[in-house]
Design a protein around this motif. Structure first.
Motif, PDB file in Angstrom:
ATOM      1  N   ALA A  19       0.857  -1.190   0.000  1.00 22.39           N
ATOM      2  CA  ALA A  19       0.000   0.000   0.000  1.00 22.39           C
ATOM      3  C   ALA A  19       0.890   1.236   0.000  1.00 22.39           C
ATOM      4  CB  ALA A  19      -0.895   0.008   1.227  1.00 22.39           C
ATOM      5  N   THR A  20       0.579   2.191  -0.869  1.00 21.71           N
ATOM      6  CA  THR A  20       1.331   3.450  -0.909  1.00 21.71           C
ATOM      7  C   THR A  20       0.359   4.606  -0.739  1.00 21.71           C
ATOM      8  OG1 THR A  20       3.024   2.529  -2.363  1.00 21.71           O
ATOM      9  CG2 THR A  20       2.826   4.930  -2.275  1.00 21.71           C
ATOM     10  N   LEU A  21       0.576   5.396   0.309  1.00 19.41           N
ATOM     11  CA  LEU A  21      -0.276   6.539   0.619  1.00 19.41           C
ATOM     12  C   LEU A  21       0.531   7.811   0.406  1.00 19.41           C
ATOM     13  CD1 LEU A  21      -1.411   4.024   2.213  1.00 19.41           C
ATOM     14  CD2 LEU A  21      -2.322   5.670   3.849  1.00 19.41           C
ATOM     15  N   THR A  22      -0.148   8.855  -0.081  1.00 20.03           N
ATOM     16  CA  THR A  22       0.527  10.090  -0.464  1.00 20.03           C
ATOM     17  C   THR A  22       0.076  11.253   0.405  1.00 20.03           C
ATOM     18  OG1 THR A  22       0.573   9.310  -2.744  1.00 20.03           O
ATOM     19  CG2 THR A  22       0.995  11.642  -2.396  1.00 20.03           C
ATOM     20  N   CYS A  23       1.044  12.108   0.740  1.00 22.63           N
ATOM     21  CA  CYS A  23       0.750  13.315   1.503  1.00 22.63           C
ATOM     22  C   CYS A  23       1.497  14.473   0.831  1.00 22.63           C
ATOM     23  CB  CYS A  23       1.217  13.133   2.947  1.00 22.63           C
ATOM     24  SG  CYS A  23       0.996  14.564   4.017  1.00 22.63           S
ATOM     25  N   ASN A  24       0.766  15.473   0.399  1.00 23.86           N
ATOM     26  CA  ASN A  24       1.359  16.660  -0.225  1.00 23.86           C
ATOM     27  C   ASN A  24       1.056  17.891   0.605  1.00 23.86           C
ATOM     28  OD1 ASN A  24       2.336  15.616  -2.961  1.00 23.86           O
ATOM     29  ND2 ASN A  24       0.215  14.940  -2.929  1.00 23.86           N
ATOM     30  N   TYR A  25       1.984  18.836   0.631  1.00 20.71           N
ATOM     31  CA  TYR A  25       1.751  20.049   1.393  1.00 20.71           C
ATOM     32  C   TYR A  25       2.110  21.273   0.547  1.00 20.71           C
ATOM     33  CZ  TYR A  25       6.770  19.594   2.310  1.00 20.71           C
ATOM     34  OH  TYR A  25       8.124  19.455   2.180  1.00 20.71           O
ATOM     35  N   THR A  26       1.452  22.387   0.870  1.00 22.82           N
ATOM     36  CA  THR A  26       1.632  23.633   0.122  1.00 22.82           C
ATOM     37  C   THR A  26       1.827  24.766   1.104  1.00 22.82           C
ATOM     38  OG1 THR A  26       0.070  22.785  -1.515  1.00 22.82           O
ATOM     39  CG2 THR A  26       0.590  25.124  -1.634  1.00 22.82           C
ATOM     40  N   ASN A  27       2.858  25.578   0.844  1.00 18.39           N
ATOM     41  CA  ASN A  27       3.114  26.783   1.644  1.00 18.39           C
ATOM     42  C   ASN A  27       3.390  26.495   3.113  1.00 18.39           C
ATOM     43  OD1 ASN A  27       2.864  28.494  -0.571  1.00 18.39           O
ATOM     44  ND2 ASN A  27       0.657  28.641  -0.337  1.00 18.39           N
ATOM     45  N   TYR A  28       4.028  25.361   3.365  1.00 20.19           N
ATOM     46  CA  TYR A  28       4.555  25.064   4.684  1.00 20.19           C
ATOM     47  C   TYR A  28       6.050  24.803   4.549  1.00 20.19           C
ATOM     48  CZ  TYR A  28      -0.023  24.319   6.874  1.00 20.19           C
ATOM     49  OH  TYR A  28      -1.277  24.473   7.386  1.00 20.19           O
ATOM     50  N   GLU A  52      13.217  16.870   8.104  1.00 18.11           N
ATOM     51  CA  GLU A  52      13.355  17.526   6.796  1.00 18.11           C
ATOM     52  C   GLU A  52      14.641  17.133   6.094  1.00 18.11           C
ATOM     53  OE1 GLU A  52      14.068  21.690   6.781  1.00 18.11           O
ATOM     54  OE2 GLU A  52      14.938  21.705   8.786  1.00 18.11           O
ATOM     55  N   ASN A  53      15.672  16.752   6.858  1.00 17.78           N
ATOM     56  CA  ASN A  53      16.949  16.400   6.237  1.00 17.78           C
ATOM     57  C   ASN A  53      17.112  14.889   6.034  1.00 17.78           C
ATOM     58  OD1 ASN A  53      17.146  15.712   8.877  1.00 17.78           O
ATOM     59  ND2 ASN A  53      19.165  16.605   9.228  1.00 17.78           N
ATOM     60  N   GLU A  54      16.033  14.151   6.248  1.00 11.07           N
ATOM     61  CA  GLU A  54      16.059  12.703   6.016  1.00 11.07           C
ATOM     62  C   GLU A  54      15.235  12.378   4.786  1.00 11.07           C
ATOM     63  OE1 GLU A  54      14.393  11.576   9.838  1.00 11.07           O
ATOM     64  OE2 GLU A  54      16.369  10.888  10.521  1.00 11.07           O
ATOM     65  N   LYS A  55      15.697  11.419   4.020  1.00  9.16           N
ATOM     66  CA  LYS A  55      14.963  11.059   2.811  1.00  9.16           C
ATOM     67  C   LYS A  55      14.073   9.844   3.032  1.00  9.16           C
ATOM     68  CE  LYS A  55      17.677  13.099  -0.849  1.00  9.16           C
ATOM     69  NZ  LYS A  55      16.920  14.318  -0.614  1.00  9.16           N
ATOM     70  N   GLU A  56      14.444   8.969   3.943  1.00 11.33           N
ATOM     71  CA  GLU A  56      13.706   7.722   4.103  1.00 11.33           C
ATOM     72  C   GLU A  56      13.849   7.230   5.547  1.00 11.33           C
ATOM     73  OE1 GLU A  56      14.133   4.678   0.929  1.00 11.33           O
ATOM     74  OE2 GLU A  56      14.704   3.345   2.568  1.00 11.33           O
ATOM     75  N   LYS A  57      12.772   6.610   6.054  1.00  6.94           N
ATOM     76  CA  LYS A  57      12.774   5.992   7.379  1.00  6.94           C
ATOM     77  C   LYS A  57      12.025   4.678   7.280  1.00  6.94           C
ATOM     78  CE  LYS A  57      14.241   7.879  11.416  1.00  6.94           C
ATOM     79  NZ  LYS A  57      13.384   8.831  12.036  1.00  6.94           N
ATOM     80  N   ARG A  58      12.529   3.667   7.999  1.00  6.27           N
ATOM     81  CA  ARG A  58      11.860   2.358   7.951  1.00  6.27           C
ATOM     82  C   ARG A  58      11.609   1.855   9.362  1.00  6.27           C
ATOM     83  NH1 ARG A  58      12.598  -0.770   3.008  1.00  6.27           N
ATOM     84  NH2 ARG A  58      13.742   0.478   1.474  1.00  6.27           N
ATOM     85  N   THR A  65       8.961   8.154   3.050  1.00  7.32           N
ATOM     86  CA  THR A  65       9.923   8.994   2.364  1.00  7.32           C
ATOM     87  C   THR A  65       9.469  10.441   2.454  1.00  7.32           C
ATOM     88  OG1 THR A  65       8.814   8.777   0.227  1.00  7.32           O
ATOM     89  CG2 THR A  65      10.532   7.159   0.744  1.00  7.32           C
ATOM     90  N   PHE A  66      10.435  11.351   2.281  1.00  5.63           N
ATOM     91  CA  PHE A  66      10.155  12.777   2.437  1.00  5.63           C
ATOM     92  C   PHE A  66      10.944  13.512   1.366  1.00  5.63           C
ATOM     93  CE2 PHE A  66       8.694  16.506   4.006  1.00  5.63           C
ATOM     94  CZ  PHE A  66       9.168  17.028   5.209  1.00  5.63           C
ATOM     95  N   ASP A  67      10.251  14.178   0.449  1.00  5.29           N
ATOM     96  CA  ASP A  67      10.888  14.910  -0.628  1.00  5.29           C
ATOM     97  C   ASP A  67      10.493  16.372  -0.499  1.00  5.29           C
ATOM     98  OD1 ASP A  67      11.610  16.126  -3.092  1.00  5.29           O
ATOM     99  OD2 ASP A  67      11.455  14.214  -4.135  1.00  5.29           O
ATOM    100  N   THR A  68      11.409  17.201   0.025  1.00  4.62           N
ATOM    101  CA  THR A  68      11.075  18.613   0.269  1.00  4.62           C
ATOM    102  C   THR A  68      11.012  19.407  -1.034  1.00  4.62           C
ATOM    103  OG1 THR A  68      13.406  19.069   0.707  1.00  4.62           O
ATOM    104  CG2 THR A  68      11.992  18.646   2.607  1.00  4.62           C
ATOM    105  N   THR A  69      11.603  18.869  -2.111  1.00  5.20           N
ATOM    106  CA  THR A  69      11.508  19.550  -3.407  1.00  5.20           C
ATOM    107  C   THR A  69      10.111  19.374  -3.988  1.00  5.20           C
ATOM    108  OG1 THR A  69      13.861  19.178  -3.824  1.00  5.20           O
ATOM    109  CG2 THR A  69      12.471  19.706  -5.728  1.00  5.20           C
ATOM    110  N   LEU A  70       9.625  18.143  -3.951  1.00  3.16           N
ATOM    111  CA  LEU A  70       8.262  17.861  -4.423  1.00  3.16           C
ATOM    112  C   LEU A  70       7.211  18.248  -3.395  1.00  3.16           C
ATOM    113  CD1 LEU A  70       8.680  14.328  -6.071  1.00  3.16           C
ATOM    114  CD2 LEU A  70       8.487  16.548  -7.214  1.00  3.16           C
TER     115      LEU A  70
END
Lengths: 114, 114
Positions: A19-28, A52-58, A65-70
């Motif tokens: 299962a892959t769930l998505t979370c997007n944020y704007t202006n934070y 914010e400085n981590e890309k992946e956690k398991r 995963t956390f992509d601050t660019t996207l």
């Protein structure tokens, strides 16, 4: 305006799939992002935190995963089981605030069928 | 080790009345936050208490007020209840304001306004 969005209100998958769930944020500007699980009639339960400085956690079958660019976080449950059926909430703590209040998305309800 | 406990579990009030909800944090935690969760929505931050003072507040009117006691327990008071105040009220505790610790939630008080 500031928004945090979980793209799917509901996700149905078969047992054993990922299962892959998505979370997007704007202006934070998140200091960190957290994922919680909520069962009907219960309070949210903490699952994972990613900075914010981590890309992946398991953690066991869970991966975030956390992509601050996207401006996006993805939450994965591998080898899903019917017991994983619940609502999953993403939440962030913004750098632009004094405290540690969590800003939640609406949640994605996951149903795993056997 | 007791987690976050909230009382009462359910409450029915009529418009215009006042209500007090109570929360005992997880043992060892010193920060308490309150959230409102409407049906089908994610929790919304009301306010956070640390060292018996309100440290952060969300976008809620002054009808919502709170208190933290020396033993870290907390109350949420809502005056002049409106139909729109019907929701699940969640209390969360954490260790030390300003840290990036996850929050531990109680199972909430279900408030219904008639």
């Amino acid at each position: 305006s500031q928004k945090i969005e979980q793209n799917s209100e509901a996700l149905n998958i078969q047992e054993g799939k990922t299962a892959t769930l998505t979370c997007n944020y704007t202006n934070y500007s998140p200091a960190y992002l957290q994922w919680y699980r909520q069962d009907p009639g219960r309070g949210p339960v903490f699952l994972l935190l990613i900075r914010e400085n981590e890309k992946e956690k398991r953690k066991e079958r869970l991966k975030v995963t956390f992509d601050t660019t996207l401006k996006q976080s993805l939450f994965h449950i591998t080898a899903s089981q019917p017991a994983d059926s619940a609502t999953y909430l993403c939440a962030l703590v913004s750098l632009n605030q004094a405290g540690t209040a969590l800003i939640f998305g609406k949640g994605t309800t996951l149903s795993v069928s056997s | 080790d007791a987690g976050v406990t909230q009382s009462p579990t359910h409450l029915i009030k009529t418009r215009g009345q006042q209500v007090t909800l109570r929360c005992s944090p997880k043992s060892g935690h010193d920060t308490v936050s309150w959230y409102q969760q409407a049906l089908g929505q994610g929790p919304q931050f009301i306010f956070q208490y640390y060292e018996e003072e309100e440290r952060q507040r969300g976008n809620f009117p002054d009808r919502f007020s709170g208190h933290q006691f020396p033993n870290y327990s907390s109350e949420l008071n809502v005056n002049a209840l409106l139909l729109g105040d019907s929701a699940l009220y969640l209390c969360a505790s954490s260790l030390r304001q300003g840290s990036n610790q996850p929050q531990h939630f109680g199972d909430g008080t279900r408030l219904s306004i008639l």
